[in-house]
Write a protein that holds these residues in place. Structure first.
Motif, PDB file in Angstrom:
ATOM      1  N   SER A  24       7.810   2.217   6.384  1.00  3.27           N
ATOM      2  CA  SER A  24       6.778   1.759   5.451  1.00  3.27           C
ATOM      3  C   SER A  24       5.540   2.644   5.508  1.00  3.27           C
ATOM      4  O   SER A  24       4.852   2.828   4.501  1.00  3.27           O
ATOM      5  N   THR A  25       5.255   3.187   6.691  1.00  2.00           N
ATOM      6  CA  THR A  25       4.084   4.057   6.808  1.00  2.00           C
ATOM      7  C   THR A  25       4.231   5.310   5.957  1.00  2.00           C
ATOM      8  O   THR A  25       3.278   5.752   5.318  1.00  2.00           O
ATOM      9  N   ALA A  26       5.446   5.874   5.930  1.00  2.00           N
ATOM     10  CA  ALA A  26       5.663   7.065   5.105  1.00  2.00           C
ATOM     11  C   ALA A  26       5.573   6.732   3.621  1.00  2.00           C
ATOM     12  O   ALA A  26       5.067   7.527   2.824  1.00  2.00           O
ATOM     13  N   LEU A  27       6.027   5.550   3.230  1.00  2.00           N
ATOM     14  CA  LEU A  27       5.959   5.147   1.831  1.00  2.00           C
ATOM     15  C   LEU A  27       4.514   4.934   1.386  1.00  2.00           C
ATOM     16  O   LEU A  27       4.115   5.364   0.301  1.00  2.00           O
ATOM     17  N   HIS A  28       3.722   4.272   2.225  1.00  2.00           N
ATOM     18  CA  HIS A  28       2.318   4.060   1.873  1.00  2.00           C
ATOM     19  C   HIS A  28       1.541   5.378   1.882  1.00  2.00           C
ATOM     20  O   HIS A  28       0.648   5.579   1.050  1.00  2.00           O
ATOM     21  N   ALA A  29       1.875   6.260   2.806  1.00  2.00           N
ATOM     22  CA  ALA A  29       1.216   7.565   2.828  1.00  2.00           C
ATOM     23  C   ALA A  29       1.543   8.361   1.563  1.00  2.00           C
ATOM     24  O   ALA A  29       0.691   9.070   1.021  1.00  2.00           O
ATOM     25  N   PHE A  30       2.765   8.224   1.084  1.00  2.00           N
ATOM     26  CA  PHE A  30       3.150   8.889  -0.163  1.00  2.00           C
ATOM     27  C   PHE A  30       2.349   8.345  -1.338  1.00  2.00           C
ATOM     28  O   PHE A  30       1.886   9.108  -2.192  1.00  2.00           O
ATOM     29  N   ALA A  31       2.166   7.013  -1.388  1.00  2.00           N
ATOM     30  CA  ALA A  31       1.394   6.409  -2.480  1.00  2.00           C
ATOM     31  C   ALA A  31      -0.057   6.873  -2.446  1.00  2.00           C
ATOM     32  O   ALA A  31      -0.659   7.158  -3.490  1.00  2.00           O
ATOM     33  N   TYR A  32      -0.645   6.975  -1.260  1.00  2.00           N
ATOM     34  CA  TYR A  32      -2.020   7.456  -1.150  1.00  2.00           C
ATOM     35  C   TYR A  32      -2.106   8.938  -1.512  1.00  2.00           C
ATOM     36  O   TYR A  32      -3.095   9.386  -2.100  1.00  2.00           O
ATOM     37  N   VAL A  66      -1.776   0.973  -7.314  1.00  2.00           N
ATOM     38  CA  VAL A  66      -0.702   0.545  -8.212  1.00  2.00           C
ATOM     39  C   VAL A  66       0.553   0.183  -7.422  1.00  2.00           C
ATOM     40  O   VAL A  66       1.172  -0.860  -7.647  1.00  2.00           O
ATOM     41  N   LEU A  67       0.932   1.038  -6.482  1.00  2.00           N
ATOM     42  CA  LEU A  67       2.155   0.838  -5.705  1.00  2.00           C
ATOM     43  C   LEU A  67       1.791   0.319  -4.318  1.00  2.00           C
ATOM     44  O   LEU A  67       1.955   1.004  -3.309  1.00  2.00           O
TER      45      LEU A  67
END
Length: 351
Positions: free
Chosen positions: A57-65, A72-73
């Motif tokens: 999840s950390t990589a996914l949130h870092a991608f969104a930022y 949005v995401l």
């Protein structure tokens, strides 16, 4: 540590999408086999095991930022769905036939592809109103086509988050390539923005990441006989027939002469070209005149897009909703396609 486990360690080190939480279960039970089964054909594949691990999840949130879509995401499941290609289900069914299948971006990519084509088509048509139809289609593909989407996805840093599988054959009879799976991520993000926010926000996303790129449209305009095409174009506007005039020359009797020719319609100069011969200079002058017409730009402050008439999608059928003033532009005359080369360079026949 045996050979299979060493391969697993090296593969997991290369794939940054493997979650650190998987280290507690390392090595997986699938890598252990009894001694009597040491030579079975179905050997444990560490690449498939690493591909099956969910992205943290950390990589996914870092991608969104990183791409500026943190507001949005906010749900990591949406980002994971946008990064899961439909070919991943083939690999998932092979290893987990009883578990529920994850959601893929098949429908999102289809909706996002249509939205990106809409935004690119209206922008290019508004910015270059005299652009020929075939060239406009090629420009749309250059801005939002599969190679561009794949390149943007790599620039976003979405490669470690992608979940896909190179299936032997697909419905159309070809293999699923990594570039095709990567191209689905920006399309899915566009559809998610449209779904979670509005068409206006999705259009801004496409303009920021795709339509802000510079594409050389001049190289897409090629004519086998530009003089004939220019003559028909001038007649369409009821102007005088184009005439060539020698403007400058040097070295006529040497081994490297240079001629500068201008093409005029009455007193107006339409184009100018140079060459080592009068024929070459005249050819380039006619081509330059066609480029000046077809590549005429609309000033940025005068560009009005049809999709910007409504601020939010929810109010598109509400007459009381917020809307912007829109003045439809005048349609440009149909383009001259005589002797205009197509994609394969074959001259177009006149009907």
């Amino acid at each position: 540590m045996n050979h299979v486990q060493r391969r697993l360690v090296s593969t997991a080190a290369r794939l940054t999408s493997v979650s650190p939480a998987s280290v507690a279960n390392f090595p997986p039970k699938e890598s252990y086999k009894p001694a009597k089964d040491a030579f079975v054909k179905d050997e444990f594949n560490p690449e498939n095991w690493a591909a099956l691990q969910p992205a943290p999840s950390t990589a996914l949130h870092a991608f969104a930022y990183r791409i500026g879509l943190q507001s949005v995401l906010m749900d990591s499941d949406l980002i994971r769905q946008a990064c899961t290609h439909e070919s991943y289900l083939t690999l998932f069914r092979q290893h987990y036939p009883t578990k529920p299948e994850p959601e893929t971006n098949a429908q999102l990519a289809s909706v996002g592809n249509s939205l990106m084509g809409l935004f690119a088509s209206e922008y290019i048509h508004t910015k270059y109103p005299y652009l020929p139809t075939r060239v406009m289609k090629a420009a749309v593909t250059a801005h939002v086509g599969p190679p561009t989407c794949e390149s943007v996805a790599r620039e976003m840093g979405a490669a470690p988050l992608l979940r896909w599988h190179r299936t032997p054959t697909s419905e159309d009879g070809r293999n699923i390539l990594h570039a095709d799976a990567m191209a689905s991520i920006p399309r899915s993000l566009t559809a998610l923005i449209y779904q979670e926010r509005s068409m206006d926000v999705a259009r801004k996303f496409v303009h920021s990441y795709f339509l802000s790129r510079k594409v050389d449209l001049r190289a897409m305009l090629k004519f086998t006989n530009p003089k004939k095409a220019l003559m028909e174009l001038v007649q369409k506007y009821n102007r005088e027939s184009p005439k060539s005039r020698l403007l400058k020359e040097t070295g006529r009797f040497s081994n490297s002469p240079v001629f500068v020719v201008g093409i005029y319609s009455g007193a107006d100069k339409l184009g100018e070209g140079f060459g080592a011969s009068l024929k070459m200079a005249e050819f380039r002058a006619a081509e330059d005149a066609l480029h000046r017409v077809f590549l005429t730009r609309t000033p940025e402050d005068m560009i009005q897009l049809p999709s910007s008439t409504f601020s939010t999608w929810l109010k598109i059928f509400d007459q009381q909703g917020d809307s912007t003033d829109y003045t439809p532009p005048k349609l440009a005359p149909s383009e001259i396609i005589y002797a205009s080369s197509g994609r394969g360079g074959i001259p177009e026949t006149r009907r």
